[in-house]
Design a protein around this motif. Structure first.
Motif, PDB file in Angstrom:
ATOM      1  N   SER A 102       0.875  -1.292   0.036  1.00 25.51           N
ATOM      2  CA  SER A 102       0.133   0.073  -0.151  1.00 25.51           C
ATOM      3  C   SER A 102       0.886   1.185   0.036  1.00 25.51           C
ATOM      4  N   VAL A 103       0.419   2.207  -0.726  1.00 26.41           N
ATOM      5  CA  VAL A 103       0.966   3.540  -0.876  1.00 26.41           C
ATOM      6  C   VAL A 103      -0.217   4.443  -0.494  1.00 26.41           C
ATOM      7  N   GLU A 104       0.112   5.429   0.486  1.00 23.03           N
ATOM      8  CA  GLU A 104      -0.911   6.651   0.621  1.00 23.03           C
ATOM      9  C   GLU A 104      -0.127   7.655   0.777  1.00 23.03           C
ATOM     10  N   ALA A 105      -0.657   8.820  -0.050  1.00 22.18           N
ATOM     11  CA  ALA A 105      -0.177  10.247  -0.077  1.00 22.18           C
ATOM     12  C   ALA A 105      -1.152  11.133   0.136  1.00 22.18           C
ATOM     13  N   ARG A 124      -4.457  -0.971  -7.854  1.00 24.08           N
ATOM     14  CA  ARG A 124      -5.666  -0.268  -7.854  1.00 24.08           C
ATOM     15  C   ARG A 124      -5.466   0.945  -7.245  1.00 24.08           C
ATOM     16  N   SER A 125      -6.408   2.128  -7.461  1.00 27.24           N
ATOM     17  CA  SER A 125      -6.125   3.369  -7.048  1.00 27.24           C
ATOM     18  C   SER A 125      -7.347   3.977  -6.545  1.00 27.24           C
ATOM     19  N   GLY A 144      -3.121   2.625 -15.307  1.00 23.75           N
ATOM     20  CA  GLY A 144      -4.287   2.074 -15.446  1.00 23.75           C
ATOM     21  C   GLY A 144      -4.809   1.147 -14.067  1.00 23.75           C
ATOM     22  N   GLU A 145      -5.936   0.594 -14.035  1.00 21.55           N
ATOM     23  CA  GLU A 145      -6.321  -0.473 -12.942  1.00 21.55           C
ATOM     24  C   GLU A 145      -6.278  -1.785 -13.109  1.00 21.55           C
ATOM     25  N   THR A 169      -3.687   5.132  -2.680  1.00 18.47           N
ATOM     26  CA  THR A 169      -4.643   6.061  -2.296  1.00 18.47           C
ATOM     27  C   THR A 169      -3.912   7.512  -2.289  1.00 18.47           C
ATOM     28  N   ILE A 170      -4.544   8.392  -3.180  1.00 17.69           N
ATOM     29  CA  ILE A 170      -3.880   9.966  -3.100  1.00 17.69           C
ATOM     30  C   ILE A 170      -5.136  10.641  -2.743  1.00 17.69           C
ATOM     31  N   THR A 171      -5.118  11.708  -1.900  1.00 20.56           N
ATOM     32  CA  THR A 171      -5.701  12.864  -1.596  1.00 20.56           C
ATOM     33  C   THR A 171      -5.126  14.045  -1.533  1.00 20.56           C
TER      34      THR A 171
END
Length: 94
Positions: free
Chosen positions: A33-36, A54-55, A69-70, A79-81
């Motif tokens: 997992s990567v969250e930014a 998956r994003s 792509g997914e 996950t990016i916000t």
């Protein structure tokens, strides 16, 4: 507040800045997992071409793009916000 630049993290990553750009890149992906998260600033994540992910990308004011792509059977969740800024996923050398 400030920019975050990270290269070749070998584990799961979770980064956040109140204001500033986030620029992360991997030559090889080994985490799941990567969250930014950026309150105000662009987020750019670069992965090797062929990375299956998956994003979830959310931007209050800005564009979102996923050049890789997914993939339904991906093992990497991204996950990016951004409150104000662009959210970009792309190949390492793009």
């Amino acid at each position: 507040s400030g920019n975050i630049v990270l290269r070749d993290a070998g584990i799961d990553v979770n980064v956040e800045t109140g204001s500033g750009d986030i620029d992360l890149a991997w030559n090889r992906v080994s985490g799941s997992s990567v969250e930014a998260h950026s309150g105000s600033g662009d987020v750019t994540l670069k992965f090797p071409k062929g990375t299956k992910l998956r994003s979830i990308q959310n931007s209050g004011s800005g564009t979102t793009s996923n050049g890789l792509g997914e993939t339904a059977d991906a093992t990497l969740q991204v996950t990016i916000t951004t409150g104000s800024g662009d959210s970009t996923i792309k190949g390492l050398n793009d």
